[in-house]
Design an enzyme around this catalytic site. Structure first.
Site, PDB file in Angstrom:
ATOM      1  N   LYS A  30      -9.411  -4.519  12.132  1.00 10.14           N
ATOM      2  CA  LYS A  30     -10.549  -3.950  11.389  1.00 10.14           C
ATOM      3  C   LYS A  30     -11.830  -3.828  12.214  1.00 10.14           C
ATOM      4  O   LYS A  30     -12.654  -2.957  11.959  1.00 10.14           O
ATOM      5  CB  LYS A  30     -10.826  -4.773  10.126  1.00 10.14           C
ATOM      6  CG  LYS A  30      -9.792  -4.521   9.051  1.00 10.14           C
ATOM      7  CD  LYS A  30     -10.041  -5.332   7.811  1.00 10.14           C
ATOM      8  CE  LYS A  30      -8.918  -5.059   6.814  1.00 10.14           C
ATOM      9  NZ  LYS A  30      -8.999  -5.891   5.626  1.00 10.14           N
TER      10      LYS A  30
ATOM     11  N   ASP B 194     -13.384  -2.708   1.434  1.00 12.39           N
ATOM     12  CA  ASP B 194     -12.916  -4.078   1.144  1.00 12.39           C
ATOM     13  C   ASP B 194     -13.866  -4.843   0.222  1.00 12.39           C
ATOM     14  O   ASP B 194     -13.433  -5.447  -0.760  1.00 12.39           O
ATOM     15  CB  ASP B 194     -12.805  -4.885   2.445  1.00 12.39           C
ATOM     16  CG  ASP B 194     -11.476  -4.673   3.146  1.00 12.39           C
ATOM     17  OD1 ASP B 194     -10.525  -4.202   2.497  1.00 12.39           O
ATOM     18  OD2 ASP B 194     -11.399  -4.994   4.341  1.00 12.39           O
TER      19      ASP B 194
ATOM     20  N   GLY C  38     -12.453 -18.060   6.991  1.00  9.27           N
ATOM     21  CA  GLY C  38     -12.175 -16.904   7.850  1.00  9.27           C
ATOM     22  C   GLY C  38     -13.451 -16.218   8.297  1.00  9.27           C
ATOM     23  O   GLY C  38     -14.492 -16.314   7.632  1.00  9.27           O
TER      24      GLY C  38
ATOM     25  N   SER D  13       0.817  -1.223   0.000  1.00  6.56           N
ATOM     26  CA  SER D  13       0.000   0.000   0.000  1.00  6.56           C
ATOM     27  C   SER D  13       0.851   1.273   0.000  1.00  6.56           C
ATOM     28  O   SER D  13       0.511   2.227  -0.710  1.00  6.56           O
ATOM     29  CB  SER D  13      -0.962   0.009   1.195  1.00  6.56           C
ATOM     30  OG  SER D  13      -1.956  -0.959   1.001  1.00  6.56           O
TER      31      SER D  13
ATOM     32  N   ASN E 229     -14.152 -21.498   9.712  1.00  3.23           N
ATOM     33  CA  ASN E 229     -13.216 -20.719  10.531  1.00  3.23           C
ATOM     34  C   ASN E 229     -12.535 -21.584  11.571  1.00  3.23           C
ATOM     35  O   ASN E 229     -13.112 -22.550  12.079  1.00  3.23           O
ATOM     36  CB  ASN E 229     -13.950 -19.551  11.216  1.00  3.23           C
ATOM     37  CG  ASN E 229     -12.978 -18.491  11.680  1.00  3.23           C
ATOM     38  OD1 ASN E 229     -12.116 -18.068  10.919  1.00  3.23           O
ATOM     39  ND2 ASN E 229     -13.079 -18.064  12.925  1.00  3.23           N
TER      40      ASN E 229
HETATM   41  P1  ATR Z   1      -8.966  -9.193   9.301  1.00  2.00           P
HETATM   42  O1  ATR Z   1      -9.589  -8.035   9.968  1.00  2.00           O
HETATM   43  O2  ATR Z   1      -7.925  -8.773   8.303  1.00  2.00           O
HETATM   44  O3  ATR Z   1      -9.941 -10.137   8.683  1.00  2.00           O
HETATM   45  P2  ATR Z   1      -8.838 -10.716  11.721  1.00  2.00           P
HETATM   46  O4  ATR Z   1     -10.115 -10.087  12.162  1.00  2.00           O
HETATM   47  O5  ATR Z   1      -7.725 -10.876  12.705  1.00  2.00           O
HETATM   48  O6  ATR Z   1      -8.193  -9.944  10.480  1.00  2.00           O
HETATM   49  O7  ATR Z   1      -9.209 -12.145  11.103  1.00  2.00           O
HETATM   50  C1  ATR Z   1      -8.234 -13.019  10.686  1.00  2.00           C
HETATM   51  C2  ATR Z   1      -8.900 -14.335  10.236  1.00  2.00           C
HETATM   52  O8  ATR Z   1      -7.856 -15.225   9.834  1.00  2.00           O
HETATM   53  C3  ATR Z   1      -9.684 -15.034  11.322  1.00  2.00           C
HETATM   54  O9  ATR Z   1     -10.782 -15.698  10.727  1.00  2.00           O
HETATM   55  C4  ATR Z   1      -8.658 -16.046  11.866  1.00  2.00           C
HETATM   56  O10 ATR Z   1      -9.250 -17.166  12.464  1.00  2.00           O
HETATM   57  P3  ATR Z   1      -9.671 -17.161  14.049  1.00  2.00           P
HETATM   58  O11 ATR Z   1     -11.018 -16.482  14.106  1.00  2.00           O
HETATM   59  O12 ATR Z   1      -9.710 -18.571  14.426  1.00  2.00           O
HETATM   60  O13 ATR Z   1      -8.596 -16.372  14.752  1.00  2.00           O
HETATM   61  C5  ATR Z   1      -8.002 -16.447  10.568  1.00  2.00           C
HETATM   62  N1  ATR Z   1      -6.667 -17.040  10.734  1.00  2.00           N
HETATM   63  C6  ATR Z   1      -5.518 -16.427  11.049  1.00  2.00           C
HETATM   64  N2  ATR Z   1      -4.493 -17.304  11.061  1.00  2.00           N
HETATM   65  C7  ATR Z   1      -5.016 -18.527  10.722  1.00  2.00           C
HETATM   66  C8  ATR Z   1      -4.478 -19.856  10.547  1.00  2.00           C
HETATM   67  N3  ATR Z   1      -3.193 -20.128  10.724  1.00  2.00           N
HETATM   68  N4  ATR Z   1      -5.321 -20.821  10.182  1.00  2.00           N
HETATM   69  C9  ATR Z   1      -6.621 -20.574   9.997  1.00  2.00           C
HETATM   70  N5  ATR Z   1      -7.196 -19.363  10.142  1.00  2.00           N
HETATM   71  C10 ATR Z   1      -6.403 -18.350  10.509  1.00  2.00           C
END
Ligand code: ATR
Length: 285
Positions: A69, A105, A130, A20, A154
């Site tokens: 976010k 987004d 996610g 960015s 998720n």
């Molecule tokens: P953003 O606002 O960019 O979406 P976030 O709110 O932190 O960031 O969400 C990150 C997502 O990635 C979540 O769904 C997270 O799963 P959890 O709800 O279980 O935390 C997911 N995520 C991050 N690392 C992961 C991993 N190694 N495997 C699976 N899901 C992952």
């Protein structure tokens, strides 16, 4: 006449990988705007202190990324109708004492998906990995395009369940379900998926997180696999999908269009999209 230089900041953790700054600084320069874009790594613990000092500072706007976010909502004075419905913010306008939250987004993702794949989403069955802030924006955009069915997968089960329940109320015409990655049903879900989207930060360079194992071989030959992670350009999910000869959609287009929409909100000017795209390609190569 010289205007004082104002800053636009990207806050998140990690941010070192982000393209960015390159994209926005090229655009500010091309339009001769007195703005500079910088990435600032910010942990959850540092968020409150950061927002205490933000009003009336040299910062004119923000981008917000993983994992803040949703966490930033409580520090804002007003939300756009989109941001309110989505329940997450990726763009903030600082206007003197007031902080306004926006979300670009979903619209950015949709524009990129349609432009690059020409998919007609109406009536489609989508599986989305996610349940964070990025997922919320994308789900809203997909439901506005009248998808028929959405499976949310998720890692943390209750977060997916809560999201499915909440959005089912806003979008009664789409059928919502939620699962975890180890659910035995994933192969069954994948068989009827038209579009699989990764909105998690797993696979993003700069994180130590490994990508969960998925039964991609159950996807139909006509399924499209989309990843919003853009660095590396070929994520673990996209690589596996390509090996299986599935169609893929990379994350760079979403970065471009969510950025172009944010640029227009901060500056009130039309974003130089071609230049921004070219800058992204150069920065990646
Ligand atoms: P953003 O606002 O960019 O979406 P976030 O709110 O932190 O960031 O969400 C990150 C997502 O990635 C979540 O769904 C997270 O799963 P959890 O709800 O279980 O935390 C997911 N995520 C991050 N690392 C992961 C991993 N190694 N495997 C699976 N899901 C992952």
């Amino acid at each position: 006449m010289n205007f004082p230089l104002k800053k636009i900041l990207l806050i998140g953790d990690p941010v070192a990988h982000s393209l960015s700054p390159a994209m926005h600084n090229a655009a500010f320069k091309a339009l001769n705007l007195p703005l500079v874009y910088e990435a600032q790594r910010l942990t959850n613990q540092e968020l409150a202190g950061f927002f205490r000092q933000l009003r009336n500072s040299e910062v004119a706007g923000l981008n917000v990324t993983v994992p803040h976010k949703q966490a930033v909502l409580k520090y804002l004075d007003e939300l756009s109708p989109d941001a309110k419905k989505i329940g997450a913010v990726n763009t903030i306008l600082v206007r003197g004492e007031k902080l306004y939250g926006e979300n670009t987004d979903g619209a950015g993702y949709l524009r990129s998906l349609k432009e690059e794949t020409a998919i007609d989403l109406k009536g489609k069955s989508v599986t989305l990995l996610g349940a964070g802030g990025a997922a919320r924006g994308i789900i809203t955009a997909l439901c506005q395009e009248q998808i028929a069915h959405l499976d949310i997968v998720n890692r943390t089960g209750f977060r997916g369940e809560k999201l499915a329940e909440e959005f089912q109320k806003y979008f009664p015409k789409t059928k919502f379900f939620s699962f975890t990655f180890d659910a035995k049903k994933l192969d069954f879900i994948f068989k009827k998926t038209d579009l699989l989207i990764n909105t998690t930060s797993a696979g993003l360079s700069g994180t130590q997180e490994s990508f969960p194992k998925l039964p991609l071989e159950y996807l139909s030959k006509t399924a499209l696999v989309s990843d919003i992670v853009y660095k590396p350009e070929m994520t673990p999910l996209l690589k596996q999908s390509q090996k299986l000869k599935l169609k893929i959609h990379k994350g760079l287009g979403m970065l471009l269009y969510q950025g172009a929409l944010a640029f227009e909100k901060w500056t009130g000017k039309q974003a130089p999209v071609a230049l921004m795209r070219q800058t992204l390609f150069q920065a990646l190569s």
